[in-house]
Scaffold this motif. Sequence first.
Motif, PDB file in Angstrom:
ATOM      1  N   GLN A 226       2.941 -76.113  19.626  1.00  0.00           N
ATOM      2  CA  GLN A 226       2.212 -77.519  18.695  1.00  0.00           C
ATOM      3  C   GLN A 226       1.698 -76.280  17.336  1.00  0.00           C
ATOM      4  O   GLN A 226       2.155 -75.104  17.464  1.00  0.00           O
ATOM      5  CB  GLN A 226       0.472 -77.498  19.129  1.00  0.00           C
ATOM      6  N   ASN A 227       2.181 -76.835  16.354  1.00  0.00           N
ATOM      7  CA  ASN A 227       1.653 -76.325  14.606  1.00  0.00           C
ATOM      8  C   ASN A 227       2.929 -74.866  14.975  1.00  0.00           C
ATOM      9  O   ASN A 227       2.419 -74.229  14.666  1.00  0.00           O
ATOM     10  CB  ASN A 227       0.484 -76.101  14.354  1.00  0.00           C
ATOM     11  N   THR A 264      11.663 -74.596  14.379  1.00  0.00           N
ATOM     12  CA  THR A 264       9.744 -75.444  14.833  1.00  0.00           C
ATOM     13  C   THR A 264       9.150 -74.406  15.357  1.00  0.00           C
ATOM     14  O   THR A 264       8.442 -74.993  15.208  1.00  0.00           O
ATOM     15  CB  THR A 264      10.451 -76.556  15.253  1.00  0.00           C
ATOM     16  N   ILE A 265       9.566 -73.308  15.677  1.00  0.00           N
ATOM     17  CA  ILE A 265       9.117 -72.494  16.165  1.00  0.00           C
ATOM     18  C   ILE A 265       8.648 -71.076  15.649  1.00  0.00           C
ATOM     19  O   ILE A 265       9.728 -70.023  15.350  1.00  0.00           O
ATOM     20  CB  ILE A 265       8.965 -72.031  17.451  1.00  0.00           C
ATOM     21  N   GLU A 266       7.286 -70.146  15.751  1.00  0.00           N
ATOM     22  CA  GLU A 266       7.271 -69.305  14.697  1.00  0.00           C
ATOM     23  C   GLU A 266       6.401 -68.384  15.859  1.00  0.00           C
ATOM     24  O   GLU A 266       6.767 -67.254  15.322  1.00  0.00           O
ATOM     25  CB  GLU A 266       6.505 -69.287  13.592  1.00  0.00           C
ATOM     26  N   ILE A 287      -2.005 -59.948  24.812  1.00  0.00           N
ATOM     27  CA  ILE A 287      -0.910 -60.890  24.709  1.00  0.00           C
ATOM     28  C   ILE A 287      -2.114 -62.241  24.668  1.00  0.00           C
ATOM     29  O   ILE A 287      -1.561 -63.547  24.985  1.00  0.00           O
ATOM     30  CB  ILE A 287      -0.356 -61.758  26.177  1.00  0.00           C
ATOM     31  N   GLY A 288      -3.374 -61.526  23.561  1.00  0.00           N
ATOM     32  CA  GLY A 288      -5.033 -62.529  24.095  1.00  0.00           C
ATOM     33  C   GLY A 288      -4.114 -64.066  22.534  1.00  0.00           C
ATOM     34  O   GLY A 288      -4.525 -64.389  22.060  1.00  0.00           O
ATOM     35  N   THR A 289      -3.402 -63.353  21.618  1.00  0.00           N
ATOM     36  CA  THR A 289      -3.003 -64.339  20.578  1.00  0.00           C
ATOM     37  C   THR A 289      -2.044 -64.434  20.544  1.00  0.00           C
ATOM     38  O   THR A 289      -1.261 -63.501  21.199  1.00  0.00           O
ATOM     39  CB  THR A 289      -3.782 -63.226  19.095  1.00  0.00           C
ATOM     40  N   PRO A 290      -1.063 -65.184  19.727  1.00  0.00           N
ATOM     41  CA  PRO A 290       0.763 -65.737  19.870  1.00  0.00           C
ATOM     42  C   PRO A 290       1.130 -64.735  19.055  1.00  0.00           C
ATOM     43  O   PRO A 290       0.838 -63.540  17.664  1.00  0.00           O
ATOM     44  CB  PRO A 290       0.513 -67.109  18.547  1.00  0.00           C
TER      45      PRO A 290
END
Length: 297
Positions: A226-227, A264-266, A287-290
């Motif tokens: 997603q996004n 498509t993945i950052e 690991i709380g954020t991407p």
Amino acid sequence: MKDSSDKKYTGIQAAVWIAAFLGLLIGFLIKQDDIMSVLKETAFFEHVFGKEPEFISRFEPPKKEEPESSPEEVIVLGKQPDTVKKGGSSVTQTESKPEENSVEARIHEQNDGERPAQTEKNSNPETEKPTASQQKPVAEQNVKPLSTEKPAPPSVAKMNQYLCFIVINGDGIVERKDVNRAVPKTNTPLTAALTALLEGPGIPELEKGYISLIPQGTRLLSASVQNKTAFINFSQEFAFNKYGVDGYLGQLMQIVYTATAFGTIENVQFLIEGQKNEYLGGEGVWIGTPLARYNFK
């Protein structure tokens, strides 16, 4: 004159009787067997005199010999014989087998020309079944032998996927090693790449000293994008690494580099059993954020 006539008539009458007696005697001698047979069969003396003479009771009529059939007079039913001349006389010839002619001739004579009730079994090629020795083997009956070759498996479309493994050098430093592996083509390439990564290095990679720091038994539960953020959900085994902080950083780096190989993945958001956690393990790896690739420089 009258006496002379009577004597002459008496002489003629006596001669007639004598001739008749001689004729009967000669006829009896010629037909003796037939007359004796008739007298015995009809019981003439028993009916007339009440007792049969001894010479009649002892008499046994001779057996008549049946005339042997001449092969020149045999006629095979159902086939017109050919007649040729032999020594000035007509001789009937047949083309049938000698055994069949003799059998049919004897039956024909015994039954006085009547058709026999049962004759030898005629060979009928349409009804008789061939014996085991006459039957052809299966291989000779136009039967195609079964092929022993295994059919080639259908070709599966492949696609190259980037995978990230680890090498620990002589100084104990963790280094990243990139691998391109051909995997079955699918509509979910991210899932296919992560599944291949969890399977670990193959023989060629192991020979080069490549390893994986992802804990054994880890299962991929789901993966979605997603996004430009990949939400990757792992089983509980992913939360425990026996190599400590270096092990946690290594396993996170392997997932992030493998996932962000897709354009498509950052970055990657890690989930454990569907839950977002702030830290991984007791050492507190965030690991709380991407996480993106720059987090592992």
